[in-house]
Design a protein around this motif. Structure first.
Motif, PDB file in Angstrom:
ATOM      1  N   CYS A 193       0.938  -1.092   0.064  1.00 35.87           N
ATOM      2  CA  CYS A 193       0.176  -0.180  -0.086  1.00 35.87           C
ATOM      3  C   CYS A 193       0.949   1.278   0.173  1.00 35.87           C
ATOM      4  CB  CYS A 193      -0.968   0.037   1.119  1.00 35.87           C
ATOM      5  SG  CYS A 193      -1.798   1.550   1.545  1.00 35.87           S
ATOM      6  N   GLU A 229       0.626   3.900   0.984  1.00 37.20           N
ATOM      7  CA  GLU A 229       0.326   4.728   2.173  1.00 37.20           C
ATOM      8  C   GLU A 229       0.746   4.339   3.461  1.00 37.20           C
ATOM      9  OE1 GLU A 229      -0.971   8.009   1.605  1.00 37.20           O
ATOM     10  OE2 GLU A 229      -0.116   8.064   3.849  1.00 37.20           O
ATOM     11  N   CYS A 230       0.494   3.064   3.666  1.00 37.42           N
ATOM     12  CA  CYS A 230       0.957   2.362   5.100  1.00 37.42           C
ATOM     13  C   CYS A 230       1.870   1.225   4.566  1.00 37.42           C
ATOM     14  CB  CYS A 230      -0.138   1.993   5.901  1.00 37.42           C
ATOM     15  SG  CYS A 230      -0.852   0.636   5.099  1.00 37.42           S
ATOM     16  N   CYS A 239      -4.613   0.039   0.738  1.00 35.66           N
ATOM     17  CA  CYS A 239      -5.490  -1.443   1.285  1.00 35.66           C
ATOM     18  C   CYS A 239      -6.837  -0.807   1.865  1.00 35.66           C
ATOM     19  CB  CYS A 239      -4.176  -1.667   2.436  1.00 35.66           C
ATOM     20  SG  CYS A 239      -4.319  -0.404   3.769  1.00 35.66           S
ATOM     21  N   CYS A 290      -6.485   4.684   3.779  1.00 40.11           N
ATOM     22  CA  CYS A 290      -5.295   4.816   3.198  1.00 40.11           C
ATOM     23  C   CYS A 290      -5.329   6.029   2.071  1.00 40.11           C
ATOM     24  CB  CYS A 290      -4.348   3.991   2.929  1.00 40.11           C
ATOM     25  SG  CYS A 290      -3.580   3.535   4.388  1.00 40.11           S
TER      26      CYS A 290
END
Ligand SMILES: [Zn+2]
Length: 73
Positions: free
Chosen positions: A8, A10-11, A27, A31
């Protein structure tokens, strides 16, 4: 069929590339919104920079207008 995995953005949670995932490439919707939020913040800074340049431009345009004024000619 091998399932493609990707992190992902973002994370960095490893995800399966699935068409069922409506939040791809993220995900989760959280996000996705976080990433959109960071984009919104970045684009919000651009008009501020442009307006600062425009302000500089318009102040340098004032003497030019005076030069073109018929009273000087
Ligand atoms: Zn994520």
């Amino acid at each position: 069929m091998a399932t493609k995995k990707f992190p992902c953005p973002e994370c960095n949670t490893p995800l399966e590339w699935s068409t069922d995932n409506v939040n791809r490439p993220f995900c989760s919707e959280r996000c996705k919104l976080l990433d959109l939020g960071s984009w919104a913040n970045e684009s919000y800074q651009i008009p501020a920079e442009i307006s600062a340049e425009e302000d500089d431009y318009s102040s340098s345009m004032v003497p030019l207008e005076n030069w073109k004024s018929p009273t000087i000619h």
